[in-house]
Design a protein around this motif. Sequence first.
Motif, mmCIF file in Angstrom:
data_model
loop_
_atom_site.group_PDB
_atom_site.id
_atom_site.type_symbol
_atom_site.label_atom_id
_atom_site.label_comp_id
_atom_site.label_asym_id
_atom_site.label_seq_id
_atom_site.Cartn_x
_atom_site.Cartn_y
_atom_site.Cartn_z
ATOM 1 N N LYS A 1 -7.787 -3.921 -4.847
ATOM 2 C CA LYS A 1 -7.500 -2.170 -5.188
ATOM 3 C C LYS A 1 -6.482 -1.941 -5.818
ATOM 4 O O LYS A 1 -5.719 -3.357 -7.224
ATOM 5 C CB LYS A 1 -6.093 -1.685 -4.150
ATOM 6 C CG LYS A 1 -7.342 -1.443 -2.433
ATOM 7 C CD LYS A 1 -7.607 -0.151 -2.378
ATOM 8 C CE LYS A 1 -8.143 0.739 -1.258
ATOM 9 N NZ LYS A 1 -7.555 0.613 -0.454
ATOM 10 N N ILE A 2 -6.668 -0.652 -7.345
ATOM 11 C CA ILE A 2 -6.448 -1.251 -8.187
ATOM 12 C C ILE A 2 -4.621 -0.496 -7.855
ATOM 13 O O ILE A 2 -4.414 0.671 -7.502
ATOM 14 C CB ILE A 2 -6.702 -0.390 -9.445
ATOM 15 C CG1 ILE A 2 -8.067 -1.594 -10.107
ATOM 16 C CG2 ILE A 2 -5.880 -0.200 -10.724
ATOM 17 C CD1 ILE A 2 -8.237 -2.763 -10.676
ATOM 18 N N GLY B 1 -1.335 1.577 -7.934
ATOM 19 C CA GLY B 1 -1.351 2.996 -8.478
ATOM 20 C C GLY B 1 -1.973 4.162 -8.501
ATOM 21 O O GLY B 1 -1.925 4.789 -9.742
ATOM 22 N N PHE B 2 -3.492 3.930 -7.760
ATOM 23 C CA PHE B 2 -4.907 4.685 -8.116
ATOM 24 C C PHE B 2 -4.436 5.133 -6.466
ATOM 25 O O PHE B 2 -4.536 4.206 -5.936
ATOM 26 C CB PHE B 2 -5.595 4.363 -9.004
ATOM 27 C CG PHE B 2 -5.219 4.031 -9.828
ATOM 28 C CD1 PHE B 2 -6.155 5.496 -11.153
ATOM 29 C CD2 PHE B 2 -4.702 3.087 -10.916
ATOM 30 C CE1 PHE B 2 -5.854 5.500 -12.145
ATOM 31 C CE2 PHE B 2 -4.519 3.337 -12.245
ATOM 32 C CZ PHE B 2 -4.979 4.008 -12.785
ATOM 33 N N LYS C 1 -16.018 9.823 -7.106
ATOM 34 C CA LYS C 1 -14.605 9.770 -5.433
ATOM 35 C C LYS C 1 -13.129 10.679 -6.454
ATOM 36 O O LYS C 1 -12.929 9.407 -7.271
ATOM 37 C CB LYS C 1 -14.724 8.396 -5.747
ATOM 38 C CG LYS C 1 -15.407 8.055 -4.198
ATOM 39 C CD LYS C 1 -15.053 6.634 -4.023
ATOM 40 C CE LYS C 1 -15.868 5.929 -2.667
ATOM 41 N NZ LYS C 1 -15.644 4.048 -2.328
ATOM 42 N N ASN D 1 -1.494 7.770 -8.706
ATOM 43 C CA ASN D 1 -0.671 8.612 -7.946
ATOM 44 C C ASN D 1 0.822 8.320 -8.728
ATOM 45 O O ASN D 1 0.725 7.827 -9.755
ATOM 46 C CB ASN D 1 -1.042 7.589 -7.255
ATOM 47 C CG ASN D 1 -0.467 5.920 -6.160
ATOM 48 O OD1 ASN D 1 0.319 5.912 -7.042
ATOM 49 N ND2 ASN D 1 -1.533 5.328 -6.020
ATOM 50 N N ASP E 1 2.613 6.190 -8.240
ATOM 51 C CA ASP E 1 3.721 4.956 -8.610
ATOM 52 C C ASP E 1 3.030 4.337 -9.923
ATOM 53 O O ASP E 1 3.050 2.862 -10.389
ATOM 54 C CB ASP E 1 3.250 3.194 -8.041
ATOM 55 C CG ASP E 1 3.596 3.526 -5.864
ATOM 56 O OD1 ASP E 1 4.763 3.988 -6.184
ATOM 57 O OD2 ASP E 1 3.168 3.406 -4.922
ATOM 58 N N ARG F 1 -3.827 9.017 0.592
ATOM 59 C CA ARG F 1 -4.255 9.930 0.936
ATOM 60 C C ARG F 1 -4.368 11.141 1.073
ATOM 61 O O ARG F 1 -5.225 11.609 1.782
ATOM 62 C CB ARG F 1 -3.542 8.996 2.850
ATOM 63 C CG ARG F 1 -3.622 10.127 3.965
ATOM 64 C CD ARG F 1 -5.091 9.235 4.492
ATOM 65 N NE ARG F 1 -5.388 7.652 4.787
ATOM 66 C CZ ARG F 1 -5.327 7.456 5.677
ATOM 67 N NH1 ARG F 1 -4.234 8.005 6.857
ATOM 68 N NH2 ARG F 1 -5.337 6.127 5.632
ATOM 69 N N LEU G 1 1.180 -1.058 -0.179
ATOM 70 C CA LEU G 1 0.407 0.056 0.414
ATOM 71 C C LEU G 1 0.715 1.554 -0.058
ATOM 72 O O LEU G 1 0.347 2.017 -0.535
ATOM 73 C CB LEU G 1 -0.918 -0.065 1.108
ATOM 74 C CG LEU G 1 -1.888 -1.063 1.054
ATOM 75 C CD1 LEU G 1 -2.969 -0.669 2.750
ATOM 76 C CD2 LEU G 1 -2.525 -1.131 -0.195
HETATM 77 C C1 LIG Z 1 -3.050 4.986 -1.487
HETATM 78 C C2 LIG Z 1 -4.481 4.428 -0.452
HETATM 79 C C3 LIG Z 1 -3.925 3.407 0.396
HETATM 80 C C4 LIG Z 1 -4.743 5.567 -0.184
HETATM 81 O O1 LIG Z 1 -5.717 4.780 1.491
HETATM 82 P P1 LIG Z 1 -7.044 5.520 1.609
HETATM 83 O O2 LIG Z 1 -6.319 7.134 1.931
HETATM 84 O O3 LIG Z 1 -7.073 4.761 3.162
HETATM 85 O O4 LIG Z 1 -8.368 5.183 1.402
HETATM 86 P P2 LIG Z 1 -9.094 4.097 0.875
HETATM 87 O O5 LIG Z 1 -8.131 2.510 0.977
HETATM 88 O O6 LIG Z 1 -9.668 3.980 2.998
HETATM 89 O O7 LIG Z 1 -10.008 4.741 -0.107
HETATM 90 C C5 LIG Z 1 -11.312 5.168 0.451
HETATM 91 C C6 LIG Z 1 -11.982 4.476 -0.889
HETATM 92 O O8 LIG Z 1 -11.569 4.432 -2.249
HETATM 93 C C7 LIG Z 1 -11.299 3.253 -2.841
HETATM 94 N N1 LIG Z 1 -10.559 3.293 -3.330
HETATM 95 C C8 LIG Z 1 -8.800 3.693 -2.852
HETATM 96 N N2 LIG Z 1 -8.076 3.341 -3.449
HETATM 97 C C9 LIG Z 1 -8.622 2.872 -4.218
HETATM 98 C C10 LIG Z 1 -7.567 2.355 -5.873
HETATM 99 N N3 LIG Z 1 -6.478 2.264 -5.917
HETATM 100 N N4 LIG Z 1 -8.552 0.625 -6.415
HETATM 101 C C11 LIG Z 1 -9.626 1.147 -5.902
HETATM 102 N N5 LIG Z 1 -10.515 1.890 -5.136
HETATM 103 C C12 LIG Z 1 -9.644 2.393 -3.673
HETATM 104 C C13 LIG Z 1 -11.529 2.231 -1.383
HETATM 105 O O9 LIG Z 1 -11.931 0.858 -1.669
HETATM 106 C C14 LIG Z 1 -11.946 3.423 -0.678
HETATM 107 O O10 LIG Z 1 -13.658 2.861 -0.888
HETATM 108 P P3 LIG Z 1 -15.092 3.431 0.441
HETATM 109 O O11 LIG Z 1 -15.072 4.629 0.955
HETATM 110 O O12 LIG Z 1 -15.614 2.300 -0.569
HETATM 111 O O13 LIG Z 1 -14.790 1.896 1.155
HETATM 112 C C15 LIG Z 1 -4.893 3.410 -0.838
HETATM 113 O O14 LIG Z 1 -5.704 4.878 -2.453
HETATM 114 C C16 LIG Z 1 -4.513 2.379 -1.791
HETATM 115 O O15 LIG Z 1 -4.811 1.240 -1.300
HETATM 116 N N6 LIG Z 1 -4.387 2.724 -3.457
HETATM 117 C C17 LIG Z 1 -3.552 1.288 -4.023
HETATM 118 C C18 LIG Z 1 -2.334 1.083 -3.668
HETATM 119 C C19 LIG Z 1 -0.953 2.138 -4.569
HETATM 120 O O16 LIG Z 1 -1.280 2.898 -5.423
HETATM 121 N N7 LIG Z 1 -0.069 2.949 -3.136
HETATM 122 C C20 LIG Z 1 0.664 3.728 -3.247
HETATM 123 C C21 LIG Z 1 0.115 5.325 -3.041
HETATM 124 S S1 LIG Z 1 1.099 6.736 -3.420
#
Ligand SMILES: CC(C)(COP(=O)(O)OP(=O)(O)OC[C@H]1O[C@@H](n2cnc3c(N)ncnc32)[C@H](O)[C@@H]1OP(=O)(O)O)[C@@H](O)C(=O)NCCC(=O)NCCS
Length: 365
Positions: free
Chosen positions: A252-253, A255-256, A308, A313, A315, A259, A218
């Motif tokens: 999760k997909i 790269g999208f 939403k 991002n 990555d 926070r 993540l």
């Molecule tokens: C980066 C990340 C951890 C942020 O997390 P967060 O602030 O805790 O946000 P959440 O994971 O609670 O996401 C909010 C909502 O968007 C959805 N969402 C967020 N990122 C998503 C993704 N990449 N793919 C699908 N759905 C996504 C979540 O499922 C959640 O949906 P819900 O409200 O129905 O439960 C999260 O977007 C993620 O896991 N992304 C994929 C991993 C990634 O690319 N990480 C690199 C970060 S720079």
Amino acid sequence: MEEMKKGLEGVVALDTRISYIDGIQGILKYRGINIEELADLSYDIVSYLLINGKIPDYEETNDYSRMLKENRQINGKLIEVLKNFEFGIEALDSLRTAISCIAHFDEQNNHHTPDANKNKSIRLVAKFPTIVAALHRSSFGKEPIQPRETLSHGANFLYMLTGRVPTELEAEAMEKDLILSAEHELNPSTFSLRIAASTLSDMYSAVICGLCTLKGPLHGGARKGVMDMLDEISNPGITKDYVLQKLERKEKIMGFGHRVYKTYDPRARIYKDVARRLAIENGDTYWFDLAEEIEHIMYHEFIEIRGKPIYPNVDFYSAVVYKYLDIPAELATSIFAMGRVSGWIAHCMEQYSDNRVIRPRAHFV
Ligand SMILES: CC(C)(COP(=O)(O)OP(=O)(O)OC[C@H]1O[C@@H](n2cnc3c(N)ncnc32)[C@H](O)[C@@H]1OP(=O)(O)O)[C@@H](O)C(=O)NCCC(=O)NCCS
């Protein structure tokens, strides 16, 4: 007891002079300078800026670059230790072990004066690329390639990895990658590093905390996740089904989403441009087109249908850049760390300079 914020979302934990993010407008600045401007500089200059707080003048740039070049070499004993690693060990795990090892070779490891910390910071920034390249080669039974003084930080890494001097555009792409990865305020790895630093633990230990936290899928591990996803799709005809099925399974997909950013990550825009240019130079736009197709599908699903703010991002397009640079997916997180180490060091020093142990409370249930 104060209200508990899961994941510390929105909690402000400290003051920093190192970077600034506006997640609504999509603005990122290191030391007050926009990332778009910094991306055109060299990694050496940006690293100096992060650690020392100002853009170096001509002489300071030359001195800093010279010191980095002088410190690129790694102790031969480290290579011997690394050769003992079992084949198949994850790259980030072996990098973590290697940083532990080089701490033992550094006589100033447990010296905490500003001068000792400055010396350690140069060694860390300089040696990360040599270690990552040497580890990768040794995992295939290949000898490490000695660093080349005439090459920039990024170009030298590609050279040590492959033995081929990169093209101008490849060198620029690697340099930009390191700059864009260098710093991002209180992200999870930097926060964990600052917690270690706040106990007055040494810089190597703090950096290792950063590495351990960066590894997760993540956080820094997402870049490898994107590369794996691009490989898994294998055929553009199945992209839409692939993405929709993942979303249906609530996966999760990679790269999208972010926070802090609720708009397009400014780093992703720069990576996208570099990825497009590399695709054109390579005469093969397959990976770029595939990534853009995923982006369009995600835009439709999240922005147009669900309203939403889930955007690419840092990555997402960096993974496409790595595809064109022929970088194996298992190296993606370690290369992220090669860039991030400057930001980590800057945070370590900032924490030491005005310290209070970071120790929040938990709500007992
Ligand atoms: C980066 C990340 C951890 C942020 O997390 P967060 O602030 O805790 O946000 P959440 O994971 O609670 O996401 C909010 C909502 O968007 C959805 N969402 C967020 N990122 C998503 C993704 N990449 N793919 C699908 N759905 C996504 C979540 O499922 C959640 O949906 P819900 O409200 O129905 O439960 C999260 O977007 C993620 O896991 N992304 C994929 C991993 C990634 O690319 N990480 C690199 C970060 S720079």
